[in-house]
Motif scaffolding. Structure first.
Motif, PDB file in Angstrom:
ATOM      1  N   GLY A  44       0.891  -1.174  -0.014  1.00 45.18           N
ATOM      2  CA  GLY A  44      -0.243  -0.037  -0.001  1.00 45.18           C
ATOM      3  C   GLY A  44       0.887   1.178   0.006  1.00 45.18           C
ATOM      4  N   GLN A 128      -4.091  12.736  -3.699  1.00 46.48           N
ATOM      5  CA  GLN A 128      -4.942  12.052  -3.923  1.00 46.48           C
ATOM      6  C   GLN A 128      -4.976  11.930  -5.668  1.00 46.48           C
ATOM      7  OE1 GLN A 128      -5.049  10.085  -1.212  1.00 46.48           O
ATOM      8  NE2 GLN A 128      -7.236   9.529  -1.559  1.00 46.48           N
ATOM      9  N   SER A 160     -11.680   1.709  -1.483  1.00 44.46           N
ATOM     10  CA  SER A 160     -10.913   2.450  -0.309  1.00 44.46           C
ATOM     11  C   SER A 160      -9.938   1.421   0.366  1.00 44.46           C
ATOM     12  CB  SER A 160     -11.820   3.218   0.463  1.00 44.46           C
ATOM     13  OG  SER A 160     -12.210   2.487   1.597  1.00 44.46           O
ATOM     14  N   ALA A 161      -9.071   2.136   1.035  1.00 42.68           N
ATOM     15  CA  ALA A 161      -8.033   1.455   1.971  1.00 42.68           C
ATOM     16  C   ALA A 161      -8.813   1.193   3.391  1.00 42.68           C
ATOM     17  CB  ALA A 161      -6.906   2.361   2.210  1.00 42.68           C
ATOM     18  N   HIS A 167      -8.929   7.594   1.963  1.00 36.74           N
ATOM     19  CA  HIS A 167      -9.161   6.994   0.582  1.00 36.74           C
ATOM     20  C   HIS A 167     -10.948   7.233   0.652  1.00 36.74           C
ATOM     21  CE1 HIS A 167      -5.360   5.491   1.162  1.00 36.74           C
ATOM     22  NE2 HIS A 167      -5.337   5.394  -0.239  1.00 36.74           N
ATOM     23  N   ALA A 190      -4.729  -0.069   1.191  1.00 35.83           N
ATOM     24  CA  ALA A 190      -4.764   0.321   0.045  1.00 35.83           C
ATOM     25  C   ALA A 190      -4.094  -0.717  -0.982  1.00 35.83           C
ATOM     26  CB  ALA A 190      -3.819   1.496  -0.335  1.00 35.83           C
ATOM     27  N   ASP A 207      -7.120   7.232  -4.618  1.00 35.18           N
ATOM     28  CA  ASP A 207      -5.877   6.568  -4.009  1.00 35.18           C
ATOM     29  C   ASP A 207      -4.727   7.724  -4.037  1.00 35.18           C
ATOM     30  OD1 ASP A 207      -4.383   4.439  -2.918  1.00 35.18           O
ATOM     31  OD2 ASP A 207      -3.312   4.408  -4.706  1.00 35.18           O
ATOM     32  N   SER A 211       1.023   5.016  -4.254  1.00 32.83           N
ATOM     33  CA  SER A 211       0.778   3.689  -4.211  1.00 32.83           C
ATOM     34  C   SER A 211       0.308   3.455  -5.736  1.00 32.83           C
ATOM     35  CB  SER A 211      -0.265   3.028  -3.312  1.00 32.83           C
ATOM     36  OG  SER A 211      -1.348   4.031  -3.169  1.00 32.83           O
ATOM     37  N   SER A 212      -0.179   4.346  -6.428  1.00 30.80           N
ATOM     38  CA  SER A 212      -0.884   4.307  -7.891  1.00 30.80           C
ATOM     39  C   SER A 212       0.126   4.344  -8.941  1.00 30.80           C
ATOM     40  CB  SER A 212      -2.204   5.108  -7.852  1.00 30.80           C
ATOM     41  OG  SER A 212      -3.102   4.625  -7.266  1.00 30.80           O
TER      42      SER A 212
END
Length: 326
Positions: A44, A128, A160-161, A167, A190, A207, A211-212
């Motif tokens: 995550g 985000q 969401s996390a 998130h 996440a 996110d 992490s994305s």
């Protein structure tokens, strides 16, 4: 004179070898491995910064920073465990914006983030980003997606996390400002949420870019919008929320490090300096830049003040959105 030059060379070499031990010399900390609880599963957003930080910390101090992933309950499970650990300087906790939301979402928390912890330093702040599975969401832009959501309330979902995470609240704030309804699907972090987004189990997620970023670059998910009023250098082709007609949609995920209360003041100072230098190492800087993250470098009392303000801010968002634990 030859002896003097030789002696000077030996002293310079010894000083160079001792540089990695500079932090350890302060207050004798750390004299052994340090354990750090990360309250989300591996993979995550928190992990994306914790592990590079740990690698640099070990190089700098000569002691291992052991990552202990304790996911669950929107990050509150790990925080609960960390709050009960000894404040001896050898137990740390890496939390963040999620834990500023928790007091408003979880009425029976068995810890107090302001009273049971010592705030050390904020290490990363990342915007985000609205990401979608391109196979499930054919809309090419955020504006097109918003129009689709308005015409089809409740037919799409977002991961969401966890309930009560940033998130989650980022999704609720998006729904308020776009006048749409999207079903919330909470996960235990996440990492698992992104796995299901990539697999096509869910439609979208709000996110942290940390992490994305790798999945966006790899084409596994698509970014439609960055929260805030400007684009992010890590994904310069993705428009900001202001550009798509949401000037007040400003949400960021940030991460910081705490210690259980009782950590000696001299060890606190040494820890802050070790963490600061670890994040500022070239290898860590490269990771932060790749993930579109900034290093706020806010520590001690200033960090405590930020925490207090964030808790109040998110309490207002929770109240306005009516967000509840599923």
């Amino acid at each position: 004179m030859r002896f003097s030059i030789r002696r000077r060379q030996i002293m310079m070499a010894a000083s160079a070898c001792a540089l990695p031990l500079a932090v350890r010399a302060q207050a004798g900390w750390p004299g052994k491995p340090v354990n750090m609880i990360v309250p989300f599963p591996a993979g995550g957003g928190t992990d994306a910064f914790a592990r590079p930080l740990a690698a640099q910390f070990s190089k700098l101090t000569g002691q291992t920073l052991v990552i202990d992933n304790r996911g669950g309950a929107g990050g509150t499970l790990g925080a609960s465990v960390a709050a009960k650990l000894p404040g001896d300087g050898y137990h740390l906790f890496m939390g963040g914006a999620h834990h500023m939301v928790a007091p408003s979402m979880y009425p029976r928390l068995d810890y107090d983030i302001e009273k049971d912890f010592v705030p050390l330093i904020q290490v990363a702040s990342v915007p985000q980003v609205l990401v979608v599975n391109p196979k499930r969401v054919p809309q090419a832009t955020a504006k097109e997606l918003i129009e689709h959501l308005r015409r089809n309330p409740g037919k799409m979902n977002y991961a969401s996390a966890g309930a009560g995470s940033v998130h989650h609240l980022a999704g609720e704030l998006f729904k308020i400002q776009t006048r749409t309804f999207i079903t919330h699907i909470p996960y235990r972090g996440a990492g698992p949420a992104l796995q299901d987004l990539i697999a096509g189990t869910v439609d979208m997620a709000f996110d942290g870019l940390g992490s994305s970023a790798g999945h966006i670059a790899g084409g596994r998910i698509k970014a439609l919008m960055v929260a805030g009023d400007k684009r992010n250098p890590a994904i310069p082709d993705v428009p900001s929320a202001a550009e798509v007609g949401l000037p007040d949609y400003k949400v960021s995920t940030w991460y910081g490090i705490w210690a259980p209360k009782g950590m000696p003041a001299d060890a606190q100072a040494a820890a802050i300096e070790a963490i600061r230098r670890s994040v500022q190492a070239d290898e860590a800087k490269a990771v932060w830049d790749k993930q579109g993250a900034a290093f706020p470098n806010v520590a001690g009392p200033q960090f405590a003040q930020l925490i207090h303000g964030e808790i109040r801010k998110w309490a207002e968002v929770v109240k306005a959105s009516g967000a509840k634990l599923e």
